[in-house]
Design an enzyme around this catalytic site. Structure first.
Site, PDB file in Angstrom:
ATOM      1  N   SER A   1       0.869  -1.187   0.000  1.00  0.00           N
ATOM      2  CA  SER A   1       0.000   0.000   0.000  1.00  0.00           C
ATOM      3  C   SER A   1       0.902   1.232   0.000  1.00  0.00           C
ATOM      4  O   SER A   1       2.062   1.148   0.442  1.00  0.00           O
ATOM      5  CB  SER A   1      -0.846   0.001   1.275  1.00  0.00           C
ATOM      6  OG  SER A   1      -1.487   1.233   1.452  1.00  0.00           O
TER       7      SER A   1
ATOM      8  N   TYR B   1      -1.890  -1.017  10.876  1.00  0.00           N
ATOM      9  CA  TYR B   1      -2.024  -1.297   9.435  1.00  0.00           C
ATOM     10  C   TYR B   1      -0.841  -0.725   8.644  1.00  0.00           C
ATOM     11  O   TYR B   1      -0.223  -1.431   7.841  1.00  0.00           O
ATOM     12  CB  TYR B   1      -3.344  -0.726   8.901  1.00  0.00           C
ATOM     13  CG  TYR B   1      -3.491  -0.940   7.404  1.00  0.00           C
ATOM     14  CD1 TYR B   1      -3.747  -2.211   6.902  1.00  0.00           C
ATOM     15  CD2 TYR B   1      -3.337   0.114   6.501  1.00  0.00           C
ATOM     16  CE1 TYR B   1      -3.858  -2.427   5.531  1.00  0.00           C
ATOM     17  CE2 TYR B   1      -3.448  -0.095   5.132  1.00  0.00           C
ATOM     18  CZ  TYR B   1      -3.708  -1.369   4.654  1.00  0.00           C
ATOM     19  OH  TYR B   1      -3.797  -1.587   3.299  1.00  0.00           O
TER      20      TYR B   1
HETATM   21  N1  LIG Z   1      -8.798  -0.811  -0.711  1.00  0.00           N
HETATM   22  C1  LIG Z   1      -7.769   0.005  -0.440  1.00  0.00           C
HETATM   23  O1  LIG Z   1      -7.929   1.238  -0.293  1.00  0.00           O
HETATM   24  C2  LIG Z   1      -6.388  -0.568  -0.360  1.00  0.00           C
HETATM   25  C3  LIG Z   1      -5.296   0.312  -0.530  1.00  0.00           C
HETATM   26  C4  LIG Z   1      -4.002  -0.187  -0.455  1.00  0.00           C
HETATM   27  C5  LIG Z   1      -3.805  -1.538  -0.237  1.00  0.00           C
HETATM   28  N2  LIG Z   1      -4.878  -2.373  -0.074  1.00  0.00           N
HETATM   29  C6  LIG Z   1      -4.608  -3.795   0.186  1.00  0.00           C
HETATM   30  O2  LIG Z   1      -5.195  -4.557  -0.829  1.00  0.00           O
HETATM   31  C7  LIG Z   1      -5.417  -5.890  -0.366  1.00  0.00           C
HETATM   32  C8  LIG Z   1      -6.801  -6.343  -0.770  1.00  0.00           C
HETATM   33  O3  LIG Z   1      -7.762  -5.566  -0.071  1.00  0.00           O
HETATM   34  P1  LIG Z   1      -9.100  -5.046  -0.755  1.00  0.00           P
HETATM   35  O4  LIG Z   1      -8.989  -3.582  -0.848  1.00  0.00           O
HETATM   36  O5  LIG Z   1      -9.408  -5.810  -1.985  1.00  0.00           O
HETATM   37  O6  LIG Z   1     -10.139  -5.345   0.427  1.00  0.00           O
HETATM   38  P2  LIG Z   1     -11.391  -6.343   0.518  1.00  0.00           P
HETATM   39  O7  LIG Z   1     -12.329  -6.079  -0.584  1.00  0.00           O
HETATM   40  O8  LIG Z   1     -11.871  -6.203   1.925  1.00  0.00           O
HETATM   41  O9  LIG Z   1     -10.751  -7.781   0.313  1.00  0.00           O
HETATM   42  C9  LIG Z   1      -9.933  -8.361   1.293  1.00  0.00           C
HETATM   43  C10 LIG Z   1      -9.753  -9.831   0.977  1.00  0.00           C
HETATM   44  O10 LIG Z   1      -8.907 -10.385   2.006  1.00  0.00           O
HETATM   45  C11 LIG Z   1      -9.534 -11.541   2.516  1.00  0.00           C
HETATM   46  N3  LIG Z   1      -9.220 -11.730   3.926  1.00  0.00           N
HETATM   47  C12 LIG Z   1      -9.365 -10.835   4.942  1.00  0.00           C
HETATM   48  N4  LIG Z   1      -9.056 -11.421   6.108  1.00  0.00           N
HETATM   49  C13 LIG Z   1      -8.722 -12.701   5.833  1.00  0.00           C
HETATM   50  C14 LIG Z   1      -8.320 -13.816   6.619  1.00  0.00           C
HETATM   51  N5  LIG Z   1      -8.233 -13.740   7.965  1.00  0.00           N
HETATM   52  N6  LIG Z   1      -8.034 -14.991   6.002  1.00  0.00           N
HETATM   53  C15 LIG Z   1      -8.155 -15.098   4.658  1.00  0.00           C
HETATM   54  N7  LIG Z   1      -8.538 -14.083   3.861  1.00  0.00           N
HETATM   55  C16 LIG Z   1      -8.820 -12.904   4.438  1.00  0.00           C
HETATM   56  C17 LIG Z   1     -11.028 -11.341   2.316  1.00  0.00           C
HETATM   57  O11 LIG Z   1     -11.669 -12.604   2.165  1.00  0.00           O
HETATM   58  P3  LIG Z   1     -12.704 -13.277   3.206  1.00  0.00           P
HETATM   59  O12 LIG Z   1     -13.398 -12.187   3.932  1.00  0.00           O
HETATM   60  O13 LIG Z   1     -13.561 -14.117   2.321  1.00  0.00           O
HETATM   61  O14 LIG Z   1     -11.820 -14.124   4.078  1.00  0.00           O
HETATM   62  C18 LIG Z   1     -11.050 -10.593   0.988  1.00  0.00           C
HETATM   63  O15 LIG Z   1     -11.088 -11.501  -0.085  1.00  0.00           O
HETATM   64  C19 LIG Z   1      -5.168  -5.843   1.142  1.00  0.00           C
HETATM   65  O16 LIG Z   1      -3.911  -6.378   1.431  1.00  0.00           O
HETATM   66  C20 LIG Z   1      -5.205  -4.353   1.471  1.00  0.00           C
HETATM   67  O17 LIG Z   1      -4.428  -4.038   2.588  1.00  0.00           O
HETATM   68  C21 LIG Z   1      -6.150  -1.914  -0.145  1.00  0.00           C
END
Ligand SMILES: NC(=O)c1ccc[n+]([C@@H]2O[C@H](COP(=O)([O-])OP(=O)(O)OC[C@H]3O[C@@H](n4cnc5c(N)ncnc54)[C@H](OP(=O)(O)O)[C@@H]3O)[C@@H](O)[C@H]2O)c1
Length: 257
Positions: free
Chosen positions: A139, A152
């Protein structure tokens, strides 16, 4: 052994977009998350649409031995993970002293330990075959400290540093490792971290998951290690390197308040 792309956190957000992109270009997939029903829906849809084979593995990455269980699953199925996308992760908004300690511990497990262990198990077979790509989803948060999301930001700093170090260790092999550093993106992340009230998500224009993944997908085969999608995010990262850290952390606090 059949080649597969393994994606953690594939049930929604960026992970789901990665699954769509890789399936569309003819890759077989292993999808991992806690929500098995969602993963089976995705498997059905993408197999029908693109004629690829998709394996589903339900796993909570906050639990001990999650990565070794995933590795055993892949070995039993006689698969070779030639692309590994360590994407699963979540955040938590608010003051550290008011936070739920269990949630912070789980975050460290999912965002740091599982990524480190997945790299440990899957980089070795890649090195033996002298081919493979690992993409760790970090990120822009990884470039500075983050008041009101302290744990985080620190987890993402770990993953960024770890990924950059591995990229040097593996530079003479056929394996490449990359850190994808998105800025604010409209996904389930916002509600999972209770970020609706954060200025970062309220006032800035957020990217879509599709935009971020399209950018990453295009860059997977090039030599760049740190991938930052979006002009504003690049400027933000550059500024955090120029402006004194004491000022940057205050700015982050003001934006996130
Ligand atoms: N959205 C943003 O603004 C942003 C910005 C920078 C970086 N990121 C990073 O991008 C990545 C993806 O996030 P996203 O934005 O796509 O969020 P999201 O839509 O909430 O997706 C998160 C994914 O992680 C899985 N997950 C969460 N906890 C878990 C656990 N304990 N075991 C297994 N799987 C788990 C969830 O699956 P289940 O709930 O089905 O387990 C879901 O598929 C993350 O690493 C996040 O830090 C996001």
């Amino acid at each position: 052994m059949k080649n597969v792309t393994l994606i953690t956190g594939a049930s929604g957000g960026l992970g789901l977009e990665f699954a769509k992109s890789y399936a569309k270009s003819g890759n077989n997939l292993v999808l991992v998350s806690r929500n098995e029903a969602k993963l089976y829906d995705i498997k059905k849809e993408l197999e029908n649409k693109y004629g690829v084979t998709i394996y589903v593995y339900k796993k909570d990455l906050s639990k001990a031995n999650a990565a070794s269980d995933i590795y055993d699953f892949v070995m039993k199925k006689q698969l070779f993970v030639n692309v590994l996308i360590n994407n699963a992760g979540f955040g938590d908004y608010g003051k550290f002293t008011n936070s739920d300690l269990k949630k912070q511990n789980n975050m460290v497990h999912v965002n740091i330990l599982s990524v480190m262990e997945m790299c440990y198990f899957f980089a070795k077979p890649m090195q033996e075959k002298d081919t493979g790509v690992i993409l760790n989803v970090c990120s822009v948060a990884g470039f500075q400290s983050g008041p009101l999301m302290s744990v985080y930001y620190a987890t993402k700093a770990f993953v960024l540093s770890f990924t950059e170090a591995l990229s040097v260790e593996m530079k003479d092999t056929g394996v490449s490792i990359k850190a994808l550093c998105p800025g604010p993106t409209n996904t389930g992340f916002v509600s999972a971290a209770q970020l609706e009230e954060s200025g970062l998500f309220k006032h800035l224009k957020n990217a879509t998951a599709k935009e971020v993944v399209q950018y990453a997908f295009k860059k997977m085969d090039n030599k760049k290690v740190v991938l930052i999608p979006g002009f504003l995010n690049k400027v933000m990262v550059l500024s955090s390197k120029i402006i004194p850290r004491s000022v940057v952390r205050k700015i982050v606090y003001l934006i996130q308040r």
